[in-house]
Design a protein around this motif. Sequence first.
Motif, PDB file in Angstrom:
ATOM      1  N   ALA A  97       6.719  16.175  78.505  1.00  0.00           N
ATOM      2  CA  ALA A  97       7.384  15.706  77.661  1.00  0.00           C
ATOM      3  C   ALA A  97       8.212  16.785  76.662  1.00  0.00           C
ATOM      4  CB  ALA A  97       7.750  14.864  77.338  1.00  0.00           C
ATOM      5  N   GLY A  98       9.933  17.043  76.595  1.00  0.00           N
ATOM      6  CA  GLY A  98       9.994  17.014  75.436  1.00  0.00           C
ATOM      7  C   GLY A  98      11.132  18.376  75.489  1.00  0.00           C
ATOM      8  N   GLY A  99      11.376  18.476  74.824  1.00  0.00           N
ATOM      9  CA  GLY A  99      12.497  19.891  74.199  1.00  0.00           C
ATOM     10  C   GLY A  99      13.152  19.441  73.097  1.00  0.00           C
ATOM     11  N   TYR A 100      13.610  18.542  72.773  1.00  0.00           N
ATOM     12  CA  TYR A 100      14.644  17.597  72.292  1.00  0.00           C
ATOM     13  C   TYR A 100      14.148  18.008  70.691  1.00  0.00           C
ATOM     14  CZ  TYR A 100      17.361  16.000  76.553  1.00  0.00           C
ATOM     15  OH  TYR A 100      17.645  15.835  77.171  1.00  0.00           O
ATOM     16  N   GLY A 101      13.580  19.217  69.985  1.00  0.00           N
ATOM     17  CA  GLY A 101      13.528  18.854  68.898  1.00  0.00           C
ATOM     18  C   GLY A 101      11.369  19.273  68.902  1.00  0.00           C
ATOM     19  N   SER A 102      10.641  18.667  69.936  1.00  0.00           N
ATOM     20  CA  SER A 102       9.342  18.554  69.786  1.00  0.00           C
ATOM     21  C   SER A 102       9.247  18.518  71.164  1.00  0.00           C
ATOM     22  CB  SER A 102       8.690  17.064  68.810  1.00  0.00           C
ATOM     23  OG  SER A 102       9.406  15.979  69.730  1.00  0.00           O
ATOM     24  N   ILE A 103       7.357  18.982  71.664  1.00  0.00           N
ATOM     25  CA  ILE A 103       6.772  18.538  72.767  1.00  0.00           C
ATOM     26  C   ILE A 103       5.996  18.187  72.911  1.00  0.00           C
ATOM     27  CG2 ILE A 103       5.671  19.998  74.489  1.00  0.00           C
ATOM     28  CD1 ILE A 103       7.593  22.503  73.768  1.00  0.00           C
ATOM     29  N   TRP A 104       5.715  17.206  73.885  1.00  0.00           N
ATOM     30  CA  TRP A 104       4.229  16.390  74.169  1.00  0.00           C
ATOM     31  C   TRP A 104       3.431  15.920  75.054  1.00  0.00           C
ATOM     32  CZ3 TRP A 104       3.972  12.151  69.852  1.00  0.00           C
ATOM     33  CH2 TRP A 104       5.198  12.412  68.981  1.00  0.00           C
ATOM     34  N   LYS A 105       2.689  15.903  74.814  1.00  0.00           N
ATOM     35  CA  LYS A 105       1.372  16.186  76.070  1.00  0.00           C
ATOM     36  C   LYS A 105       0.263  15.603  76.375  1.00  0.00           C
ATOM     37  CE  LYS A 105      -1.942  19.351  78.003  1.00  0.00           C
ATOM     38  NZ  LYS A 105      -3.011  20.797  77.689  1.00  0.00           N
ATOM     39  N   SER A 106       0.217  14.781  78.113  1.00  0.00           N
ATOM     40  CA  SER A 106      -0.658  13.759  78.296  1.00  0.00           C
ATOM     41  C   SER A 106      -1.305  14.596  79.034  1.00  0.00           C
ATOM     42  CB  SER A 106       0.451  12.532  79.187  1.00  0.00           C
ATOM     43  OG  SER A 106      -0.798  12.126  79.123  1.00  0.00           O
ATOM     44  N   THR A 107      -2.536  14.012  78.941  1.00  0.00           N
ATOM     45  CA  THR A 107      -4.272  14.944  79.515  1.00  0.00           C
ATOM     46  C   THR A 107      -4.190  14.114  80.621  1.00  0.00           C
ATOM     47  OG1 THR A 107      -5.893  14.587  77.962  1.00  0.00           O
ATOM     48  CG2 THR A 107      -4.642  16.542  78.234  1.00  0.00           C
ATOM     49  N   ASP A 108      -3.654  12.444  80.638  1.00  0.00           N
ATOM     50  CA  ASP A 108      -3.944  11.471  81.387  1.00  0.00           C
ATOM     51  C   ASP A 108      -3.506  10.400  81.833  1.00  0.00           C
ATOM     52  OD1 ASP A 108      -3.143  10.128  79.440  1.00  0.00           O
ATOM     53  OD2 ASP A 108      -4.718   8.747  78.674  1.00  0.00           O
ATOM     54  N   TYR A 109      -2.657  11.622  82.860  1.00  0.00           N
ATOM     55  CA  TYR A 109      -1.577  11.160  83.864  1.00  0.00           C
ATOM     56  C   TYR A 109      -0.859  10.171  83.549  1.00  0.00           C
ATOM     57  CZ  TYR A 109      -5.482  12.056  87.013  1.00  0.00           C
ATOM     58  OH  TYR A 109      -6.606  12.905  87.558  1.00  0.00           O
TER      59      TYR A 109
ATOM     60  N   THR B 229       2.796  12.703  90.422  1.00  0.00           N
ATOM     61  CA  THR B 229       1.685  13.433  90.386  1.00  0.00           C
ATOM     62  C   THR B 229       0.866  11.974  90.351  1.00  0.00           C
ATOM     63  OG1 THR B 229      -0.117  14.214  88.945  1.00  0.00           O
ATOM     64  CG2 THR B 229       1.211  12.618  87.735  1.00  0.00           C
ATOM     65  N   SER B 230      -0.533  12.154  90.845  1.00  0.00           N
ATOM     66  CA  SER B 230      -1.697  11.530  91.254  1.00  0.00           C
ATOM     67  C   SER B 230      -3.165  11.782  90.997  1.00  0.00           C
ATOM     68  CB  SER B 230      -1.623  11.708  92.878  1.00  0.00           C
ATOM     69  OG  SER B 230      -2.454  10.935  93.926  1.00  0.00           O
ATOM     70  N   ASP B 231      -3.533  10.820  90.658  1.00  0.00           N
ATOM     71  CA  ASP B 231      -5.061  10.919  90.355  1.00  0.00           C
ATOM     72  C   ASP B 231      -6.033  10.875  91.887  1.00  0.00           C
ATOM     73  OD1 ASP B 231      -5.500   8.272  91.304  1.00  0.00           O
ATOM     74  OD2 ASP B 231      -5.550   7.267  89.461  1.00  0.00           O
ATOM     75  N   GLY B 232      -5.626  11.150  92.362  1.00  0.00           N
ATOM     76  CA  GLY B 232      -6.632  11.366  93.929  1.00  0.00           C
ATOM     77  C   GLY B 232      -6.388   9.784  94.821  1.00  0.00           C
ATOM     78  N   THR B 233      -6.375   8.161  94.246  1.00  0.00           N
ATOM     79  CA  THR B 233      -6.525   7.625  94.237  1.00  0.00           C
ATOM     80  C   THR B 233      -5.004   7.064  94.445  1.00  0.00           C
ATOM     81  OG1 THR B 233      -8.410   7.076  94.382  1.00  0.00           O
ATOM     82  CG2 THR B 233      -7.067   5.355  94.525  1.00  0.00           C
ATOM     83  N   HIS B 234      -4.298   6.906  94.002  1.00  0.00           N
ATOM     84  CA  HIS B 234      -2.917   6.360  93.195  1.00  0.00           C
ATOM     85  C   HIS B 234      -1.500   7.582  93.032  1.00  0.00           C
ATOM     86  CE1 HIS B 234      -4.000   2.452  93.769  1.00  0.00           C
ATOM     87  NE2 HIS B 234      -5.155   2.509  93.119  1.00  0.00           N
ATOM     88  N   ASN B 235      -0.729   7.169  93.642  1.00  0.00           N
ATOM     89  CA  ASN B 235       0.584   7.980  93.162  1.00  0.00           C
ATOM     90  C   ASN B 235       0.982   7.294  91.632  1.00  0.00           C
ATOM     91  OD1 ASN B 235       0.500   9.666  95.648  1.00  0.00           O
ATOM     92  ND2 ASN B 235       1.357   7.538  96.652  1.00  0.00           N
ATOM     93  N   ILE B 236       1.432   8.136  90.571  1.00  0.00           N
ATOM     94  CA  ILE B 236       1.756   8.278  89.291  1.00  0.00           C
ATOM     95  C   ILE B 236       2.863   8.505  89.238  1.00  0.00           C
ATOM     96  CG2 ILE B 236       1.103   7.767  87.414  1.00  0.00           C
ATOM     97  CD1 ILE B 236      -1.450   8.546  87.980  1.00  0.00           C
ATOM     98  N   PHE B 237       3.924   8.058  88.384  1.00  0.00           N
ATOM     99  CA  PHE B 237       5.708   7.944  88.505  1.00  0.00           C
ATOM    100  C   PHE B 237       6.026   7.884  86.834  1.00  0.00           C
ATOM    101  CE2 PHE B 237       6.402   5.957  92.678  1.00  0.00           C
ATOM    102  CZ  PHE B 237       5.408   6.760  93.381  1.00  0.00           C
TER     103      PHE B 237
END
Length: 377
Positions: A72-84, A354-362
Amino acid sequence: MASYQFARLNQWLVILFICFVVTACQGKSQTARGVWENVTSPEMPASLFKGLDGFGVGNIVVDPARPSDLYAGGYGSIWKSTDYGKTWAELPSRPNPPYLPLGHVLAIAGTTPATLWVANVRGAQKVFKSIDGGLTFRLTGLLPENYDSSFYSIVVDPHDPSHLITGFHEADRLAESTDGGETWRFVSGTGWPSGGVSWFPFFVETGEAATTRKTWFAIPQGSGSAVMTSDGGATWTEPKGIEGLTHPHGGTQLYQVGQTLFIGGWRPSTGNGVYRSVDLGANWTRVTDGDAAIVWGSEKTVYAMWGWACASCGMNEGGPKLQTAPQPGDPGTWTKQTALPAGLVWGPNSVAVTSDGTHNIFVGSMWATGLWRYFEP
């Protein structure tokens, strides 16, 4: 006696460990299913969400090759999540792309490492490009002529990470790159309607890479009309049923499942709402009314939510207006949802699915309201 006490101690340690695991899992499930959860990082600057310039963190996208990884980002910073989308960390990008609070200025390709593009504010070179997952960027992206407007809505071909298209901020053109964003050409060909600005283009998945490459849906702001092309922008037509359809200021999202497409928007002749095509965009009908900007879904449910590029907006401007319908989103099956958390007072710039293989995640980047995550039950 000592051996007995030692055995009892081991038993208690095992019991405590089991209780800890069960409690942790229960806690995770309680917060994970059917509830919108605020996952805005406390490390995100408060200035992103407050005041006249508080438009949020930017747009949000899933790494196509790694469903756990979101950016997520583009508004002066970019952020990353590796846990959905549960937790977020700022990328230590060098150089850090500038603050550009526009539409969808961040795009990701599922290469290894991931390739990122972020729109530049001004100048002849239109994009910052990273080939190492956002750690380092270089400025590139030349057009065949000088053009002042910034890139506004960058998207990547689902079959080819070197193929991109974009609209421009407050301008009436589209551009395409076939070399990974290094160079671009204008693709607003015959039949392109006049009057619209800040276009959002989208690839339409036809089932074949060769035809998906040339099949695009595009929707403007302000005037003009939603249009489609099947020849890579050489010719454009207005699909039946959405002539004159436009998106609200700052955001829109095409949702596709099989041959069916959904888009939200404004249309003077038939009204605001969500429109659906069951024939890859040739013909459209409105399936629910009301304001709708972002549409997304799962194999079970279609969702629509309202919001536009408004800093510090909330319930006084109408709120997120969440609507849902069971697939396939037929008229008469939509329900307006009112049971939302008190802090979720404004809708999204974009929603990552996205999905963790069991649940859809928004995970939604909700303009000035922050990042919110929903595990579908």
